[in-house]
Design an enzyme around this catalytic site. Structure first.
Site, PDB file in Angstrom:
ATOM      1  N   LYS A   1       0.856  -1.197   0.000  1.00  0.00           N
ATOM      2  CA  LYS A   1       0.000   0.000   0.000  1.00  0.00           C
ATOM      3  C   LYS A   1       0.876   1.226   0.000  1.00  0.00           C
ATOM      4  O   LYS A   1       1.803   1.336   0.805  1.00  0.00           O
ATOM      5  CB  LYS A   1      -0.877  -0.001   1.270  1.00  0.00           C
TER       6      LYS A   1
ATOM      7  N   GLY B   1      -2.574   8.370  -4.245  1.00  0.00           N
ATOM      8  CA  GLY B   1      -1.893   9.549  -4.764  1.00  0.00           C
ATOM      9  C   GLY B   1      -0.626   9.885  -3.989  1.00  0.00           C
ATOM     10  O   GLY B   1      -0.342   9.316  -2.942  1.00  0.00           O
ATOM     11  N   ASP B   2       0.135  10.806  -4.535  1.00  0.00           N
ATOM     12  CA  ASP B   2       1.280  11.435  -3.872  1.00  0.00           C
ATOM     13  C   ASP B   2       1.509  12.714  -4.695  1.00  0.00           C
ATOM     14  O   ASP B   2       0.581  13.189  -5.360  1.00  0.00           O
ATOM     15  CB  ASP B   2       2.507  10.497  -3.871  1.00  0.00           C
TER      16      ASP B   2
ATOM     17  N   LYS C   1       5.775   3.345   8.115  1.00  0.00           N
ATOM     18  CA  LYS C   1       4.619   4.197   8.416  1.00  0.00           C
ATOM     19  C   LYS C   1       3.359   3.342   8.575  1.00  0.00           C
ATOM     20  O   LYS C   1       2.606   3.479   9.539  1.00  0.00           O
ATOM     21  CB  LYS C   1       4.425   5.201   7.266  1.00  0.00           C
TER      22      LYS C   1
ATOM     23  N   SER D   1      -6.845   6.022   3.734  1.00  0.00           N
ATOM     24  CA  SER D   1      -6.872   5.044   2.640  1.00  0.00           C
ATOM     25  C   SER D   1      -7.349   3.691   3.161  1.00  0.00           C
ATOM     26  O   SER D   1      -8.122   2.992   2.500  1.00  0.00           O
ATOM     27  CB  SER D   1      -5.485   4.885   2.018  1.00  0.00           C
TER      28      SER D   1
ATOM     29  N   ASN E   1      -1.621  19.230  -1.939  1.00  0.00           N
ATOM     30  CA  ASN E   1      -2.680  18.665  -1.112  1.00  0.00           C
ATOM     31  C   ASN E   1      -2.358  18.699   0.391  1.00  0.00           C
ATOM     32  O   ASN E   1      -3.173  19.110   1.217  1.00  0.00           O
ATOM     33  CB  ASN E   1      -2.894  17.226  -1.602  1.00  0.00           C
TER      34      ASN E   1
ATOM     35  N   LYS F   1       5.413   1.752  -3.132  1.00  0.00           N
ATOM     36  CA  LYS F   1       5.305   3.095  -3.694  1.00  0.00           C
ATOM     37  C   LYS F   1       5.583   2.998  -5.174  1.00  0.00           C
ATOM     38  O   LYS F   1       6.265   2.069  -5.624  1.00  0.00           O
ATOM     39  CB  LYS F   1       6.344   4.021  -3.042  1.00  0.00           C
TER      40      LYS F   1
ATOM     41  N   GLN G   1       7.215   3.966   3.692  1.00  0.00           N
ATOM     42  CA  GLN G   1       5.798   3.580   3.729  1.00  0.00           C
ATOM     43  C   GLN G   1       5.595   2.294   4.514  1.00  0.00           C
ATOM     44  O   GLN G   1       4.611   2.151   5.246  1.00  0.00           O
ATOM     45  CB  GLN G   1       5.276   3.421   2.297  1.00  0.00           C
TER      46      GLN G   1
ATOM     47  N   THR H   1      -4.049  13.707   5.213  1.00  0.00           N
ATOM     48  CA  THR H   1      -2.607  13.777   5.510  1.00  0.00           C
ATOM     49  C   THR H   1      -2.307  15.081   6.252  1.00  0.00           C
ATOM     50  O   THR H   1      -1.651  15.091   7.298  1.00  0.00           O
ATOM     51  CB  THR H   1      -1.755  13.692   4.225  1.00  0.00           C
TER      52      THR H   1
END
Ligand code: GLU
Length: 461
Positions: A105, A180-181, A129, A393, A256, A141, A126, A225
Site C-alpha cells: 500500500k 496519490g502522492d 509508516k 486510505s 494537497n 510506492k 511507507q 494527511t
C-alpha cells in the site's frame, strides 16, 4: 564509493551495532546512486540499537537484511502521445517493498525527479509508516518521471491510461493498492481507475484509494494527511503545555498536504503565515486565504506568485524565498524530501520554533533533525506525523469491502483516534528505550518491532 562488505563477513547477532553498520555498507554497495534510500535506511538502522539489545531474536541473521530489501521492484516503459501527436516515453516504477502486514500500500508520484532510488526510499518509509498505524497494510510506492506541469488534461489522461495499461497486471485489492502522492490527485486516480476497470472488466474499487466520493472514495481522504499532521503537531505542543490556538505556524508547499494543513491549523485557531512552491514563497501576515490558494493551485493549476498578486497588501511574494526565515512557533514542512536543511533548522531556532512536524516524506535532512532535537524542539517524523493519509486510505478500503459509505464526522473521529494512538506509541516507545521525547527513535522502533515479529512468525519468505 563505500567499501563493499561481503555477506559472509557480517558479524553474528551478538554484535548488533557492527551488524547494522555492515548492513548499511551492503545497502550502499548494492544500491549505488540512491542517496535518498540510503538516508532513509541509515536513520532506521541508527535507531535500532536499543531495540536489538532488548530483543536479541530480531538480530537473527537475515531478518534485518530482508527489512532493507524490497520484495519486488517493477520498472516499465510508459509511451504516450502529446497533443501534437508526438510520441513521448516516460519510465514507470512500482516498488512492492513488504507484504508482511498486508497488501502493498502506498501512493504514486508523478514528478520529473522520480527515479528508482526515490521510489525505493518512499516505499521503505511507507512500510514503517503503515506498520505504525496498527492497521493491516504492507508497504509500496510507485510513480513516474512524467512532469504534469503544463500538460493538458487529455495528455494527462493518455499518460495515466498508458501507465495503468502496464501497472494493472501488478495491482489488485488483495495485492497492491496505489493511491496519490505528489502530482497524483483525484483527477489522476480517476483516469487510472477508469483504465483499470476497462482492462479488467471488474468493478474493484479496493484497487486504488483517493477515488471520488461518488464512486467508492472516502470522505476526507484528500484532507487527511494534512489534518493528521496538524493533530500530531498539536499533541507535540500539548506535551509541552501549549495549545495550537494563537501559535504562529509556517507551512511549506502548496499541494494537497500543505493546503489541508493550513486549513486544519486555522480551524484550531493557529495563525498560518506561509505557503510555497518550487519558485518561491508567500508570506501573508493576515493568515493564508485557503479558498484563494485552492483556486490558484487546484483549479487554475497556477504558481504561488499569483497568490500575492491577488491577495492585496497583507501578502508578499519572495522569489526563491524560504518559509523557514519567517518567525514561527511551529513549522510544518509539507513539500518534498530534504527541503529543510541545517541552515533552515538554525533559522527556525533563531526565531524560537518549538515544534517541527513533517507533512511531507523525509523533508528534514539528518543534520537538521540533529540540530532541532539537540535544541529541545519537539520533532514529529513523517512516518508517524503524516500517516493520516494512508490511515484514511485504509478506511476507504474498509468501506469498499463493506460496500458502505461513512460520514465525514465518523472518518474524522476515527482518524483523530489513530493519530493520537500513533503519537502515544512513539512517545511511549521512545521513553521505554531511554530517549524520552525522541519520536524518530520511537517511530522507528515501534514500526520495526511490529514488522520484525510478524516476519519471524511467517518464516523465511
Ligand atoms: N502518498 C501518501 C503517503 O505518503 C498516501 C499513501 C496511501 O494512501 O496509500 O503516505
Amino acid at each position: 564509493m563505500p567499501t563493499p562488505v561481503p555477506r559472509s563477513s557480517l558479524p553474528g547477532p551478538r554484535a548488533p551495532r557492527g551488524r547494522l553498520d555492515a548492513l548499511y555498507a551492503e545497502v550502499q554497495r548494492r544500491d549505488p546512486g540512491e542517496p535518498e534510500f540510503h538516508q532513509a535506511v541509515r536513520e532506521v538502522l541508527d535507531s535500532l540499537g536499543p531495540s536489538l539489545a532488548r530483543h536479541p531474536e530480531f538480530a537473527e541473521p537475515g531478518l534485518m537484511e530482508r527489512v532493507a530489501e524490497p520484495e519486488r521492484q517493477i520498472v516499465f516503459r510508459v509511451p504516450w502521445q502529446d497533443d501534437s501527436g508526438t510520441t513521448r516515453v516516460n519510465r514507470g516504477f512500482r516498488v512492492e517493498f513488504s507484504s508482511t502486514l498486508g497488501p502493498y500500500k502506498g501512493g504514486l508520484r508523478f514528478h520529473p525527479s522520480v527515479n528508482l532510488g526515490i521510489v525505493k526510499f518512499l516505499a521503505f518509509e511507507q512500510v514503517l509508516k503503515n506498520a505504525l498505524t496498527g492497521l493491516g497494510l504492507g508497504g509500496g510506492k510507485g510513480g513516474s518521471d512524467f512532469d504534469p506541469r503544463g500538460r493538458s488534461e487529455p495528455e494527462v489522461m493518455r499518460f495515466c491510461q498508458s501507465f495503468m495499461t502496464e501497472l494493472h497486471r501488478h495491482v489488485g485489492e488483495h495485492t497492491d493498492i496505489p493511491a496519490g502522492d505528489i502530482g497524483v490527485g483525484g483527477r489522476e486516480i480517476g483516469f487510472l481507475f477508469g483504465q483499470y476497470r476497462r482492462i479488467t472488466n471488474r468493478w474493484e474499487p479496493g484497487v486504488l484509494t483517493g477515488k471520488g466520493r461518488d464512486w467508492g472514495g472516502s470522505a476526507l481522504r484528500s484532507q487527511s494527511t494534512g489534518y493528521g499532521n496538524v493533530l500530531y503537531a498539536a499533541h507535540l505542543l500539548r506535551t509541552r503545555g501549549e495549545e495550537l490556538a494563537g501559535r504562529r505556524v509556517v507551512v511549506s508547499g502548496s499541494g494537497n498536504v500543505a493546503v489541508h494543513s493550513i486549513e486544519k491549523a486555522q480551524e484550531l485557531g493557529a495563525h498560518v503565515l506561509t505557503a510555497s512552491d518550487s519558485d518561491g514563497c508567500v508570506v501573508d501576515e493576515k493568515g493564508i486565504d485557503v479558498p484563494l490558494l485552492r483556486e490558484i493551485k487546484e483549479v487554475e493549476r497556477g504558481r504561488i506568485s499569483a497568490y500575492a498578486e491577488r491577495r492585496g497588501a497583507s501578502a508578499r511574494y519572495l522569489p526563491g524565498g524560504r518559509v523557514w526565515d519567517v518567525p514561527a512557533d511551529v513549522a510544518l514542512p509539507s513539500a518534498t524530501q530534504n527541503e529543510l536543511d541545517a541552515g533552515a533548522a538554525l533559522a527556525l531556532l533563531r526565531h524560537g520554533v518549538r515544534v517541527v512536524s513533517e507533512g511531507a516524506n523525509m523533508p528534514t535532512t539528518p543534520e537538521a533533525i540533529r540540530i532541532l532535537q539537540g535544541a529541545g524542539v519537539a520533532f514529529g517524523p513523517g512516518k508517524a506525523a503524516n500517516a493520516g493519509g494512508v490511515v484514511t486510505s485504509a478506511f476507504e478500503m474498509q468501506q469498499n469491502a463493506q460496500r458502505d459509505t461513512w460520514s465525514s464526522a465518523w472518518v474524522e473521529e476515527r482518524l483523530a483516534l489513530v493519530m493520537r494512538t500513533i503519537h502515544d506509541t512513539c512517545a511511549e516507545t521512545a521513553a521505554l528505550h531511554g530517549a524520552p521525547g525522541n519520536h524518530v527513535l520511537g517511530a522507528n522502533i515501534a514500526a520495526f518491532e511490529r514488522l520484525a515479529a510478524a516476519m519471524l512468525a511467517q518464516g523465511v519468505v
